[in-house]
Motif scaffolding. Structure first.
Motif, PDB file in Angstrom:
ATOM      1  N   GLY A 117       0.809  -1.211   0.000  1.00  0.00           N
ATOM      2  CA  GLY A 117       0.000   0.000   0.000  1.00  0.00           C
ATOM      3  C   GLY A 117       0.842   1.260   0.000  1.00  0.00           C
ATOM      4  N   MET A 143     -12.989  -1.993   0.232  1.00  0.00           N
ATOM      5  CA  MET A 143     -13.667  -1.401   1.381  1.00  0.00           C
ATOM      6  C   MET A 143     -15.150  -1.166   1.079  1.00  0.00           C
ATOM      7  N   ALA A 175      -5.175  -8.970   4.014  1.00  0.00           N
ATOM      8  CA  ALA A 175      -4.353  -7.883   3.475  1.00  0.00           C
ATOM      9  C   ALA A 175      -5.163  -7.097   2.444  1.00  0.00           C
ATOM     10  N   ILE A 179      -5.890  -3.004   2.648  1.00  0.00           N
ATOM     11  CA  ILE A 179      -5.185  -2.116   1.711  1.00  0.00           C
ATOM     12  C   ILE A 179      -5.882  -0.756   1.514  1.00  0.00           C
ATOM     13  N   PHE A 181      -7.462   1.100   3.499  1.00  0.00           N
ATOM     14  CA  PHE A 181      -7.190   1.994   4.625  1.00  0.00           C
ATOM     15  C   PHE A 181      -5.766   2.532   4.547  1.00  0.00           C
ATOM     16  N   ILE A 183      -3.992   2.854   1.772  1.00  0.00           N
ATOM     17  CA  ILE A 183      -3.958   3.783   0.633  1.00  0.00           C
ATOM     18  C   ILE A 183      -4.513   5.146   1.049  1.00  0.00           C
ATOM     19  N   ILE A 184      -5.670   5.134   1.722  1.00  0.00           N
ATOM     20  CA  ILE A 184      -6.314   6.408   2.068  1.00  0.00           C
ATOM     21  C   ILE A 184      -5.442   7.209   3.023  1.00  0.00           C
ATOM     22  N   SER A 226      -0.324   4.926  10.976  1.00  0.00           N
ATOM     23  CA  SER A 226      -1.781   4.861  11.212  1.00  0.00           C
ATOM     24  C   SER A 226      -2.469   4.007  10.173  1.00  0.00           C
ATOM     25  N   LEU A 229      -2.054   0.536  11.409  1.00  0.00           N
ATOM     26  CA  LEU A 229      -2.960   0.238  12.523  1.00  0.00           C
ATOM     27  C   LEU A 229      -4.374  -0.023  12.010  1.00  0.00           C
ATOM     28  N   PHE A 230      -4.811   0.788  11.041  1.00  0.00           N
ATOM     29  CA  PHE A 230      -6.130   0.564  10.443  1.00  0.00           C
ATOM     30  C   PHE A 230      -6.193  -0.842   9.844  1.00  0.00           C
ATOM     31  N   VAL A 233      -6.406  -3.454  12.574  1.00  0.00           N
ATOM     32  CA  VAL A 233      -7.732  -3.500  13.195  1.00  0.00           C
ATOM     33  C   VAL A 233      -8.732  -4.170  12.253  1.00  0.00           C
ATOM     34  N   ASP A 237     -10.668  -7.565  13.374  1.00  0.00           N
ATOM     35  CA  ASP A 237     -12.105  -7.466  13.602  1.00  0.00           C
ATOM     36  C   ASP A 237     -12.886  -8.251  12.561  1.00  0.00           C
ATOM     37  N   SER A 280      -8.983  -0.949  21.843  1.00  0.00           N
ATOM     38  CA  SER A 280      -9.229   0.100  20.840  1.00  0.00           C
ATOM     39  C   SER A 280      -8.977   1.490  21.409  1.00  0.00           C
ATOM     40  N   LEU A 284      -6.641   4.085  19.531  1.00  0.00           N
ATOM     41  CA  LEU A 284      -7.099   5.433  19.216  1.00  0.00           C
ATOM     42  C   LEU A 284      -6.098   6.459  19.737  1.00  0.00           C
ATOM     43  N   VAL A 287      -3.080   6.525  17.450  1.00  0.00           N
ATOM     44  CA  VAL A 287      -3.367   7.188  16.176  1.00  0.00           C
ATOM     45  C   VAL A 287      -3.448   8.697  16.360  1.00  0.00           C
TER      46      VAL A 287
ATOM     47  N   LEU B  44       0.755  -3.698  -6.299  1.00  0.00           N
ATOM     48  CA  LEU B  44      -0.507  -3.720  -5.557  1.00  0.00           C
ATOM     49  C   LEU B  44      -1.675  -4.021  -6.488  1.00  0.00           C
ATOM     50  N   PHE B  47      -1.767  -7.586  -7.064  1.00  0.00           N
ATOM     51  CA  PHE B  47      -2.229  -8.252  -5.836  1.00  0.00           C
ATOM     52  C   PHE B  47      -3.744  -8.168  -5.715  1.00  0.00           C
ATOM     53  N   TRP B 246     -13.424   3.004  16.160  1.00  0.00           N
ATOM     54  CA  TRP B 246     -12.290   2.094  16.296  1.00  0.00           C
ATOM     55  C   TRP B 246     -12.656   0.807  17.031  1.00  0.00           C
ATOM     56  N   SER B 248     -14.366  -2.717  17.860  1.00  0.00           N
ATOM     57  CA  SER B 248     -14.773  -3.871  17.062  1.00  0.00           C
ATOM     58  C   SER B 248     -16.282  -3.868  16.821  1.00  0.00           C
ATOM     59  N   MET B 418     -11.679  10.857   0.161  1.00  0.00           N
ATOM     60  CA  MET B 418     -12.149  10.059   1.279  1.00  0.00           C
ATOM     61  C   MET B 418     -11.153  10.172   2.434  1.00  0.00           C
ATOM     62  N   LEU B 420     -10.316   9.286   6.723  1.00  0.00           N
ATOM     63  CA  LEU B 420     -10.633   8.430   7.862  1.00  0.00           C
ATOM     64  C   LEU B 420     -10.134   9.097   9.127  1.00  0.00           C
TER      65      LEU B 420
END
Lengths: 303, 421
Positions: A117, A143, A175, A179, A181, A183-184, A226, A229-230, A233, A237, A280, A284, A287, B44, B47, B246, B248, B418, B420
């Motif tokens: 990514g 996503m 993975a 990805i 998250f 990328i963003i 970050s 971490l995204f 998570v 999850d 979490s 948080l 992050v 990527l 992938f 964040w 779950s 976008m 986050l």
């Protein structure tokens, strides 16, 4: 947003009722997450506050559901709690197995997602990148596409090529989900990156690799971490893909929770949930600290 | 380039040291830069193609094919090819008998029956029991097979077998649109009591609209408050939005299950406050109410964050100017503030809607019978009824809807915008 002096009585009433409404919405957001914490210490196997709990009587609270997490699945849960008991727990307890699986899958899928990514985000943030919008749309689609569709597709694909029930397959799938998250977050960091720094480094004789590791990476590290971490998570999850392509032995924490909720929801689930909420909160915090660090590095000061 | 080459000494053309026209050199350099940038993305892209696009494409192709019948009923397939829609004659029954015999030897009768059972529920046992007795069948086959079970004369059974004798089929899309094979071999609307998918699609869309609307209703005031408060307070309150984001998903769903139970905290609280009596405890779980409450909570941050990032950029001076020109606070909000937030409303609304349409986990856990969505039906066909092609057809239709929304999102907001958290 202080109340202006020219406000009429109606506006005054609205000003305060607006604050009350907002407070109620914040309670709606946060209360469900906080309320399970005290409930997980309930002595009784109920999901509501007993009179003892309301009186803050210590007898109303216990650690029995946390203890249950450790002993569930052990060979000899009632043995004396010495070294061999803990070894037994480490080897056999269902939730510890699940945690191990979750961490293994999460760790490797995070590495794959973050490395691929970040490299792609570097390409995407270059102004000369061709078909930028289309490629971005493709890379973010995992996503957006409903998870059940991805899981169904992977189920057929993995059974054809013999990857179902393998850790490798699970890591690749997670993975993919992580990805977008990466990328963003990384492209967002790259957008604020001053590209003349790269030219300056090259001017002074640094090659592309040196430039990347000495100039670019230190500045984008907060964004990359970050993003990672995204991705972690997301994997930590994820339950639907695991249900569809994972073997019976590949119990992860969410899958174990899913089974627990579907079969017989017991307060042990609340104990797990409490641990995950604390987890979490830590994430948080990390992050948030990274975001501030990134802003400081880029010279943006909070107003 | 050709023009410049014919006039090498044209002083008008600027050249590099090597004598290449500057324009050409620039084009080469920028092409090289474009290729370099593209190569960074290639790993990527490959992938994602392998782990995402190919599996989904393969699943889509499955929604058009099912060879459980056609691969195992070869003789009958030949008869259908030769005779088309003709009524089954002795040769057709002979082919059927031969195929059933092979099926009983290769133990594929169950698969064959399953395939026809998708079209005509209750016919699977017809195939399995006939295959068991297939080796004792003697000519004339028509009488022999009809003696096994008179149902073999059913016109709709032969129509179903005819349409199943080709692997490629649109039957699963027909089934996903609540249509079935009628006695005359054409598709017709299924009886009222077995029409589920169109209703389920409508319910999914209606519930997603309701959830998106509720998110907007709850998210708008909060986002506005966060945008106008001083940053120090706003970032504290922002934690209350980001923590659920964040946390779950299963944890949040579990909390709602705990809260909404009939013996749960919300009902206890309402009883204690005297709003309801102990006998009148509200049923808030395993129905639509539960799904809507839990999903609104889960998707709310996806509404608040885009709204907040738009509202933060709105200068407060516009509203003050409107007030000083004599507008009431309501007019100021309606004519000045609201129009400036439209792009945020669009971004948050489409995002919430896309996520709600494809939601699986929460409806599966708190939805009960009437709170489930289309995703749950796909999972049901994948895991329980094992009608994978129908699951793939439903998934394809859901995917089409999501992709249209995604395209709208891109047009309206732009994917690169976008954010986050």
């Amino acid at each position: 947003m202080a109340l202006p002096i020219y406000a009429d009585p109606l506006e005054r009433i609205w000003y305060y009722s607006y604050r009350v409404i907002c407070a109620l919405i914040f309670i709606f957001l946060i209360a469900p997450i906080l309320i399970i914490m005290p409930l997980s210490f309930n002595v009784e196997p109920y999901f509501t506050f007993t009179p003892e709990m309301l009186r803050l009587d210590p007898d109303g609270y216990s650690m029995r559901w946390y203890d249950n997490l450790l002993t569930f699945g052990m060979a000899a849960p009632d043995a004396l709690r010495d070294g061999s008991w803990w070894a037994d727990a480490w080897a056999n307890a269902k939730w510890i197995q699940a945690a191990k699986n979750s961490i293994i899958v999460g760790f490797f899928s995070t590495i794959v997602a973050t490395v691929l990514g970040t490299i792609a985000a570097m390409g995407l943030s270059r102004p000369e990148m061709p078909f930028r919008k289309l490629i971005m749309a493709i890379l973010i689609s995992p996503m957006i596409v409903p998870i059940i569709i991805t899981a169904t597709g992977l189920f057929f694909f993995y059974s054809d090529i013999g990857l179902s029930g393998t850790y490798f397959g699970l890591v690749m799938a997670h993975a993919t989900l992580g990805i977008p998250f990466v990328i963003i977050t990384v492209t967002a960091t790259m957008m604020g990156f001053d590209r003349s720094l790269i030219r300056a480094a090259q001017n002074m004789g640094a090659g592309p690799v040196t430039t990347f590791f000495k100039v670019q990476l230190p500045l984008i590290t907060p964004g990359v971490v970050s993003g990672a971490l995204f991705a972690f998570v997301t994997s930590f999850d994820e339950v639907v893909v695991v249900l569809f392509v994972g073997s019976h032995e590949q119990q992860t924490i969410p899958r174990q929770m899913w089974n627990g909720i579907r079969e017989q929801i017991s307060p042990s689930i609340l104990a797990v949930a409490t641990i995950l909420v604390i987890f979490s909160i830590c994430l948080l915090t990390v992050v948030e600290l990274l975001r501030r660090r990134s802003e400081r590095l880029r010279g943006v000061t909070p107003a | 380039m050709a023009a410049t080459d014919t006039q090498p000494d044209d002083p008008q053309v600027l050249r590099t040291v090597d004598g290449v026209p500057l324009k050409t050199a620039l084009a080469v350099a920028s092409r090289r830069a474009r290729i370099r940038a593209f190569f960074l993305v290639v790993p990527l892209l490959v992938f994602i193609l392998l782990t995402f696009a190919v599996p989904i494409g393969q699943m889509l192709s499955r929604s058009f094919t099912d060879d459980k019948f056609s691969a195992n009923m070869v003789e009958l397939g030949k008869w259908f090819d030769a005779n088309g829609k003709a009524a089954p004659d002795e040769a057709a029954y002979a082919a059927l008998a031969a195929d059933l015999k092979t099926a009983s030897e290769e133990k594929t009768a169950g698969n064959i029956g399953t395939r026809i059972n998708y079209e005509l529920p209750g016919t699977r046992s017809l195939f399995t029991s006939a295959a068991r007795k297939a080796k004792d069948l003697e000519p004339p086959f028509k009488e022999a097979i009809l003696a096994l079970d008179p149902q073999w004369a059913r016109a709709d059974l032969w129509a179903a077998m005819r349409s199943a004798s080709a692997a490629a089929t649109l039957n699963f899309y027909q089934a996903a649109l609540d249509r079935q094979i009628g006695a005359d071999g054409n598709f017709e609307a299924a009886p009222e009591n077995v029409q589920i998918y169109v209703k389920l699609f409508i319910r999914t869309f209606v519930m997603s609209v309701v959830i998106t609307g509720l998110c907007l209703l709850l998210g708008f005031p909060v986002a506005h408050l966060l945008a106008v408060l001083p940053l120090r307070h706003a970032s504290l309150l922002m934690i209350l939005v980001l923590l659920p984001f964040w946390t779950s998903l299963l944890v949040r769903t579990t909390s709602w299950m705990v809260l909404l139970q009939s013996q749960g905290v919300v009902n206890d609280l309402l009883v204690a406050l005297g709003v309801i009596t102990t006998d009148g405890r509200l049923e808030m779980m395993y129905n639509q109410t539960g799904t809507i409450i839990a999903m609104t909570h889960i998707l709310l941050p996806f509404m608040i964050l885009p709204l907040y990032s738009v509202m933060k950029t709105i200068p407060p001076s516009y509203a003050r100017a409107a007030r000083s020109l004599g507008a009431t606070s309501w007019t100021t909000f309606r004519r000045i503030y609201l129009p400036q937030t439209v792009s945020g409303i669009g971004a948050g609304g489409i995002l919430c809607f896309i996520l709600a349409v494809g939601y699986y986990i929460t409806p599966a856990l708190v939805g009960g019978a009437d709170g489930t969505l289309i995703s749950n039906q796909i999972a049901f066909h994948m895991q329980k009824s094992l009608n994978w092609s129908l699951a793939a057809a439903l998934a394809a239709m859901l995917l089409a809807a999501v992709l249209i929304l995604y395209w709208a999102y891109d047009r309206l907001v732009g994917i690169d915008n976008m954010k986050l958290g």
